[in-house]
Write a protein that holds these residues in place. Structure first.
Motif, PDB file in Angstrom:
ATOM      1  N   GLY A 308     -73.099  36.990   0.400  1.00 59.78           N
ATOM      2  CA  GLY A 308     -73.811  36.580  -0.804  1.00 59.78           C
ATOM      3  C   GLY A 308     -75.148  37.288  -0.860  1.00 59.78           C
ATOM      4  O   GLY A 308     -75.410  38.238  -0.115  1.00 59.78           O
ATOM      5  N   TYR A 309     -76.019  36.831  -1.739  1.00 63.89           N
ATOM      6  CA  TYR A 309     -77.323  37.469  -1.861  1.00 63.89           C
ATOM      7  C   TYR A 309     -78.286  36.535  -2.584  1.00 63.89           C
ATOM      8  O   TYR A 309     -77.878  35.583  -3.258  1.00 63.89           O
ATOM      9  N   PRO A 319     -84.071  44.209  -9.343  1.00 62.07           N
ATOM     10  CA  PRO A 319     -84.058  42.994  -8.527  1.00 62.07           C
ATOM     11  C   PRO A 319     -84.434  43.311  -7.084  1.00 62.07           C
ATOM     12  O   PRO A 319     -84.079  44.360  -6.542  1.00 62.07           O
ATOM     13  N   HIS A 320     -85.163  42.402  -6.481  1.00 64.07           N
ATOM     14  CA  HIS A 320     -85.525  42.536  -5.064  1.00 64.07           C
ATOM     15  C   HIS A 320     -84.985  41.326  -4.321  1.00 64.07           C
ATOM     16  O   HIS A 320     -85.101  40.201  -4.803  1.00 64.07           O
ATOM     17  N   GLY A 321     -84.400  41.553  -3.180  1.00 63.19           N
ATOM     18  CA  GLY A 321     -83.875  40.407  -2.449  1.00 63.19           C
ATOM     19  C   GLY A 321     -83.249  40.806  -1.140  1.00 63.19           C
ATOM     20  O   GLY A 321     -83.615  41.811  -0.528  1.00 63.19           O
ATOM     21  N   MET A 322     -82.264  40.030  -0.717  1.00 61.00           N
ATOM     22  CA  MET A 322     -81.598  40.271   0.558  1.00 61.00           C
ATOM     23  C   MET A 322     -80.175  39.733   0.495  1.00 61.00           C
ATOM     24  O   MET A 322     -79.864  38.839  -0.283  1.00 61.00           O
ATOM     25  N   ALA A 350     -79.632  38.396   5.824  1.00 61.20           N
ATOM     26  CA  ALA A 350     -79.784  37.094   6.454  1.00 61.20           C
ATOM     27  C   ALA A 350     -78.414  36.495   6.721  1.00 61.20           C
ATOM     28  O   ALA A 350     -77.416  36.884   6.114  1.00 61.20           O
ATOM     29  N   ALA A 351     -78.362  35.542   7.623  1.00 59.95           N
ATOM     30  CA  ALA A 351     -77.136  34.786   7.877  1.00 59.95           C
ATOM     31  C   ALA A 351     -77.482  33.309   7.860  1.00 59.95           C
ATOM     32  O   ALA A 351     -78.568  32.910   8.295  1.00 59.95           O
ATOM     33  N   VAL A 352     -76.558  32.505   7.359  1.00 63.43           N
ATOM     34  CA  VAL A 352     -76.790  31.070   7.191  1.00 63.43           C
ATOM     35  C   VAL A 352     -75.716  30.291   7.938  1.00 63.43           C
ATOM     36  O   VAL A 352     -74.520  30.580   7.806  1.00 63.43           O
ATOM     37  N   ASP A 647     -72.433  46.378  -3.708  1.00 65.15           N
ATOM     38  CA  ASP A 647     -73.722  46.607  -4.365  1.00 65.15           C
ATOM     39  C   ASP A 647     -74.084  45.369  -5.189  1.00 65.15           C
ATOM     40  O   ASP A 647     -73.642  45.216  -6.328  1.00 65.15           O
ATOM     41  N   VAL A 648     -74.893  44.502  -4.600  1.00 58.09           N
ATOM     42  CA  VAL A 648     -75.212  43.231  -5.252  1.00 58.09           C
ATOM     43  C   VAL A 648     -76.550  43.259  -5.987  1.00 58.09           C
ATOM     44  O   VAL A 648     -76.914  42.265  -6.637  1.00 58.09           O
ATOM     45  N   PHE A 649     -77.274  44.362  -5.927  1.00 57.37           N
ATOM     46  CA  PHE A 649     -78.607  44.380  -6.523  1.00 57.37           C
ATOM     47  C   PHE A 649     -78.686  45.235  -7.782  1.00 57.37           C
ATOM     48  O   PHE A 649     -79.733  45.776  -8.119  1.00 57.37           O
TER      49      PHE A 649
END
Length: 659
Positions: A308-309, A319-322, A350-352, A647-649
């Motif tokens: 996810g993102y 967009p900026h994120g991770m 990141a991992a959740v 490519d999520v961004f």
């Protein structure tokens, strides 16, 4: 009060004049108690900020590997103690007492075994009160106080958040001349803005310390209050904030990297699969070979985590994120999920970990992430919808873990849709449906759906052409034990005469049609957007084989007869021919499907020919990869054995435009 967001005027609850009516006239004219967001106007009235849970500092991966290595002996001892206690409970004469203690034992054991997972998730950039370099700084939500040039020497400012949110976000003040790294000092209860800072205006930052998990506890919204005191009078201004939700990636986004489980030395079947898979990637626009993950022997990379993102408006207009890897709560996947922390989490990844208190009788397979797919956007669902299999979305043993459902619903963007997968032995949605990008079509995508009725029809055509005595699985390689027993090598005629086989497929077709009706009703899908590919299912799963083996070892009598009737009544389905709907969507109209090994007529696999034609009708080319032994005999296929980072961004990441 007026707040500015990149020149866009936003209106708060009160005006500056009202806030400062108690101050001396000279002060009242100055817009001093104001907080100004620093995001493009399209972001709306809230300052959007990220849960800052990646590892730009680069300190967590080695720690994660040490934690995982150190957990082996402890978890092994826990397992041994668990089974010993179970054996004791089986001897307990008070069955009600034994069942109660068993339920508690299951919950306690899971909690103990997940200690390492909680420790893994505790390491990220938000775990300390330091801005860990420029990349970490870029993940802060930035805002500022408006300069009050006439602030008297007595002026000071204080920034606060609601008490219940103090552990959810962290505020920073930028003091370039201070000793804090990069000038960012964490704001604590005693922090005050000086008169000099108020005169020139101060830059501030905010980070989220975790994802939103359950709206019953927190919905991701909070506020920052600036209270300015001068000459004995005070007034306040408020800026509302919202943490970015976690969205699951879409199959319609471009593939950047294909992930898979590592192969053991000497596993020639797995190595051959990887070689064929990697050869198919360049045609689909993926230039790098698939990346091997150390899943500790778990084949199913898809089941370990769902990519996810999170994103917010960036300063460059993008967009900026991770990325956020959502790890499975299925305890059977527990070891494999840790690769998200030991090999993937890091800069902008990141991992959740989502804690789960298990139900004694739950079907944990529903919590593997191959059972979670995302329907691309449709009218009324601009960010798509998550699809989860089970026997309804009610909490309990018949569906996914309630903690996972609470997490998905808490994001507020991709409301989960329930599909019935109880008719499958494994029970995952990717066994019969997934989605293709289809540029220029009404919805911009199509659904690939397994069609067992079409599969039966192909077998009848083969029989009508005089090939009924031929094996259903044509062109098989030489199979060694135990695989020669796992591949059903009967003829087409024998399969069609088997009432259990035909009944399993007819039941599967009915259930698939019912699931399609749900998708049509809830996601805007129509028949024109469905690509049906012929499929065949069987009840002869690994569960069937184990029961059959048990029966062979029993003495004749009523108990054996009852077991035999149970065997013959089985209808839960698993793929008989490798399931081509369970493949890999690449870029530019390319699809990787498992080689079906259907009947061969005139030198051609009739199932491969039909599948190729079905995809060609929607503009796709199919590459076939042999996963017969590497995945299929283990009741999975190519999609199950791979995962993707996409490519999520791109433009679709701007969730704030439609919310």
């Amino acid at each position: 009060m007026r707040l500015h967001t990149r020149g866009i005027l936003l209106t708060g609850a009160v005006t500056v004049g009202a806030l400062w009516s108690a101050l001396p006239a000279a002060a009242a004219a100055a817009p001093v108690a104001a907080l100004v967001g620093d995001q493009p106007g399209e972001a709306g009235p809230d300052l959007l900020f990220l849960p800052n849970i990646d590892d730009d500092a680069g300190v967590c991966r080695e720690r994660a590997r040490a934690l995982v290595e150190g957990a082996v002996d402890r978890e092994s001892a826990n397992d041994e103690a668990f089974w010993e206690k179970r054996a004791e409970l089986e001897k307990e004469p008070d069955r009600e007492k034994a069942e109660a203690e068993w339920a508690e034992l299951v919950r306690t054991h899971r909690w103990e075994q997940n200690k390492t997972d909680r420790d893994l998730a505790a390491c990220d950039d938000a775990a300390d009160d330091v801005v860990n370099g420029g990349d970490d700084e870029a993940d802060l939500g930035r805002f500022r106080t408006r300069a009050w040039a006439g602030a008297p020497a007595s002026a000071s400012g204080r920034l606060t958040v609601p008490a219940q949110d103090a552990g959810r976000i962290r505020l920073f003040v930028h003091r370039p001349d201070g000793s804090a790294p990069r000038g960012w000092e964490a704001i604590g209860p005693e922090t005050r803005l000086t008169a000099q800072e108020l005169r020139r205006g101060v830059e501030l930052g905010v980070e989220g310390r975790d994802v939103v998990r359950d709206t019953a506890r927190w919905d991701g919204r909070t506020r920052v209050t600036l209270t300015v005191t001068a000459d004995g009078a005070s007034s306040s201004a408020v800026l509302t904030l919202r943490q970015a939700p976690v969205l699951t990636q879409l199959n319609t986004a471009s593939v950047q990297e294909v992930l898979r489980a590592g192969t053991d030395e000497g596993d020639t079947y797995a190595q051959a699969f990887v070689k064929e898979l990697d050869a198919a990637l360049p045609a689909g626009g993926v230039r790098r070979p698939s990346r091997a993950l150390d899943t500790k022997g778990d084949t199913w990379a898809q089941d370990a985590f769902e990519p996810g993102y999170v994103s917010v408006p960036g300063r460059n207009g993008r967009p900026h994120g991770m990325r956020v890897l959502i790890t499975s709560v299925n305890d059977d996947r527990r070891i494999a999920t840790r690769t998200a922390f030991t090999e993937l989490a890091g800069h902008d990844v990141a991992a959740v970990h989502i804690g789960h208190v298990p139900d004694v009788d739950e079907n944990s397979s529903y919590d593997s992430m191959g059972n979670l797919e995302t329907v691309p956007p449709s009218p009324g669902n601009p960010h798509g919808r998550v699809v989860i299999g089970g026997d309804g979305l009610a909490p309990g043993p018949s569906g996914p873990a309630p903690e996972m459902l609470a997490f998905l619903r808490a994001q507020g963007m991709q409301d989960p849709v329930s599909l019935d997968t109880s008719w499958l032995t494994i029970g995952h949605v990717d066994e019969f449906v997934q989605f293709l990008p289809a540029p220029g079509s009404r919805l911009g995508r199509r659904a690939v759906v397994a069609d067992p009725q079409a599969g039966l029809a192909l077998l009848r055509e083969v029989r009508a052409k005089g090939h009924g005595a031929d094996p259903l699985h044509g062109g098989l390689p030489e199979l060694e034990w135990p695989y020669d027993g796992r591949i059903d090598q009967r003829s087409v005629d024998a399969f069609l005469a088997d009432a259990q086989f035909t009944g399993t497929n007819e039941r599967a077709a009915e259930r698939i049609d019912a699931d399609l009706a749900v998708l049509k009703a809830k996601t805007g899908l129509t028949g024109a957007e469905i690509v049906r590919v012929p499929a065949l299912f069987t009840a002869r799963s690994l569960d069937y084989a184990m029961l059959e083996t048990e029966i062979r070892g029993m003495q004749d009598g009523p108990e054996k007869d009852a077991k035999q009737r149970q065997l013959e009544a089985m209808r839960d389905a698993v793929a008989e021919i490798p399931g081509t709907a369970n493949g890999l969507v690449l870029n530019g109209g390319h699809y990787v499907a498992p080689k079906p090994y259907g009947p061969v007529v005139d030198g051609k696999d009739v199932f491969a020919e039909a599948v190729t034609a079905a995809f060609r009708g929607t503009g796709y080319q199919v590459s076939y990869v042999d996963d017969l032994i590497s995945a299929h005999v283990g009741e999975g296929e190519i999609h199950c054995a791979t995962n993707t980072l996409r490519d999520v961004f791109g433009p679709a990441a701007r969730w704030w435009r439609e919310r």
